[in-house]
Design a protein around this motif. Structure first.
Motif, PDB file in Angstrom:
ATOM      1  N   GLN A   1       0.864  -1.183   0.000  1.00  0.00           N
ATOM      2  CA  GLN A   1       0.000   0.000   0.000  1.00  0.00           C
ATOM      3  C   GLN A   1       0.903   1.235   0.000  1.00  0.00           C
ATOM      4  O   GLN A   1       1.579   1.516   0.997  1.00  0.00           O
ATOM      5  CB  GLN A   1      -0.903   0.016   1.228  1.00  0.00           C
ATOM      6  N   MET A   2       0.966   1.944  -1.118  1.00  0.00           N
ATOM      7  CA  MET A   2       1.785   3.149  -1.223  1.00  0.00           C
ATOM      8  C   MET A   2       0.963   4.345  -0.758  1.00  0.00           C
ATOM      9  O   MET A   2      -0.165   4.545  -1.215  1.00  0.00           O
ATOM     10  CB  MET A   2       2.253   3.339  -2.658  1.00  0.00           C
TER      11      MET A   2
ATOM     12  N   LEU B   1       4.652   9.007  -7.232  1.00  0.00           N
ATOM     13  CA  LEU B   1       3.929   7.762  -7.491  1.00  0.00           C
ATOM     14  C   LEU B   1       4.668   6.925  -8.532  1.00  0.00           C
ATOM     15  O   LEU B   1       4.857   5.709  -8.349  1.00  0.00           O
ATOM     16  CB  LEU B   1       2.510   8.081  -7.959  1.00  0.00           C
TER      17      LEU B   1
ATOM     18  N   LYS C   1       6.426   3.215  -7.692  1.00  0.00           N
ATOM     19  CA  LYS C   1       6.073   2.010  -8.446  1.00  0.00           C
ATOM     20  C   LYS C   1       7.301   1.433  -9.151  1.00  0.00           C
ATOM     21  O   LYS C   1       7.533   0.207  -9.136  1.00  0.00           O
ATOM     22  CB  LYS C   1       4.989   2.348  -9.461  1.00  0.00           C
TER      23      LYS C   1
ATOM     24  N   VAL D   1      -2.782   2.137  -3.850  1.00  0.00           N
ATOM     25  CA  VAL D   1      -2.434   3.518  -3.510  1.00  0.00           C
ATOM     26  C   VAL D   1      -3.531   4.125  -2.647  1.00  0.00           C
ATOM     27  O   VAL D   1      -4.728   3.909  -2.879  1.00  0.00           O
ATOM     28  CB  VAL D   1      -2.232   4.370  -4.785  1.00  0.00           C
TER      29      VAL D   1
ATOM     30  N   ALA E   1      -3.330   5.834 -10.194  1.00  0.00           N
ATOM     31  CA  ALA E   1      -2.909   4.473  -9.863  1.00  0.00           C
ATOM     32  C   ALA E   1      -3.685   3.450 -10.689  1.00  0.00           C
ATOM     33  O   ALA E   1      -3.114   2.469 -11.191  1.00  0.00           O
ATOM     34  CB  ALA E   1      -3.105   4.210  -8.374  1.00  0.00           C
TER      35      ALA E   1
END
Length: 309
Positions: free
Chosen positions: A195-196, A211, A215, A231, A245
């Protein structure tokens, strides 16, 4: 399942307080009601915290969790994901109480210590519903959300025999490298779920370039086939980041834990409203929400029949 998107709904969290939004669920009945509605709207995973019913203060007390977990199990097929973060003011032992009692399919796990601050919100609030809230928010400029290597190893090892898998919460690039360390140690095995997280004061900023870099870093460290990724973004960044995302093939997380709004300047009326909105966005892209069964398959989960609630 390339076109399927796992939607996680983070129902209440431990940072927002009752004064900040009337929609924030506090009591077990409210958490259960909003969780059920979120699943009916398209969420496959419910990420859950508990609160003291009388005043909304975050709590790790399993007796409070026990008032809503069975209801959610009986009335939905959702994957239940319990926090091991709790709040930045809780010691690790308290944060693990519910997880070790209920052995859920999933738990969240923060992959490193960070400053975790939301004190600026206090400037916009003139009166508070409960006495604890103001000090809790104002003092967050001094919070360190502790997750040392020892803490992380302890949580992984404690939950190993329960068959619980994790939502590995990565608030910065270094957290991906911390996760790689635990993969190398054999404490985390694929398929794992990253989970970013963007836009928390103390974590990586809400810039789309970040982002892309997060990734790309995960791909380089783990290889694309080893993990699923999702995300979340705080506040007003929620929907733009989730849209990006999804365009990149990722999964998404919504919920009143992460944002109290449905659009700029307009409060969300419920968790389900946010789920409904991201479902509409996904379908415009030709993607569909994953069912709980599909999420279990993608994440290698043990199944809802093997939990202790």
């Amino acid at each position: 399942m390339a076109d399927k998107v796992i939607i996680t709904c983070a129902v209440t969290g431990g940072a927002h307080t009752p004064t900040m939004s009337d929609a924030l669920p506090v009591t077990p009945a409210e958490i259960a009601e909003q969780g059920i509605a979120a699943v009916n709207a398209g969420a496959a995973i419910l990420h859950l915290h508990a609160r003291i019913p009388e005043n909304g203060m975050p709590t790790g007390d399993p007796d409070v969790y026990a008032q809503f977990l069975p209801v959610l199990k009986q009335r939905t097929d959702a994957v239940i994901n319990l926090t091991t973060g709790g709040s930045a003011t809780m010691p690790v032992a308290e944060r693990l109480l519910a997880a070790t009692k209920f052995h859920p399919e999933m738990c969240s796990l923060n992959m490193g210590s960070i400053n975790f601050a939301f004190f600026d919100v206090a400037k916009r609030i003139k009166s508070w519903k409960h006495e604890w809230e103001k000090d809790y928010v104002v003092n967050s400029d001094d919070y360190i959300f502790r997750n040392t290597f020892r803490d992380i190893a302890y949580i992984l090892e404690t939950m190993k025999d329960a068959g619980t898998r994790f939502e590995h919460e990565c608030y910065d690039v270094g957290h991906l490298y911390n996760l790689a360390h635990f993969v190398d140690r054999g404490l985390v095995e694929p398929p794992f779920f990253i989970q970013m997280i963007f836009g928390i004061l103390g974590g990586i900023g809400p810039d789309l370039e970040n982002l892309m870099f997060m990734k790309a870093t995960a791909d380089r460290l783990f290889g694309r086939e080893s993990f699923q990724w999702s995300v979340l973004a705080a506040g007003r960044h929620q929907m733009p980041f989730l849209t990006q995302a999804a365009l990149m093939g990722g999964h998404v997380r919504v919920g009143l834990e992460d944002s109290l709004f449905i659009e700029r300047g307009k409060f969300a009326t419920s968790n389900a409203q946010q789920v409904e909105k991201i479902v509409r966005i996904l379908r415009e892209m030709g993607r569909e929400p994953a069912s709980p069964a599909e999420a279990r398959q993608m994440l290698g989960l043990k199944g809802g029949d093997r939990v202790e609630f």
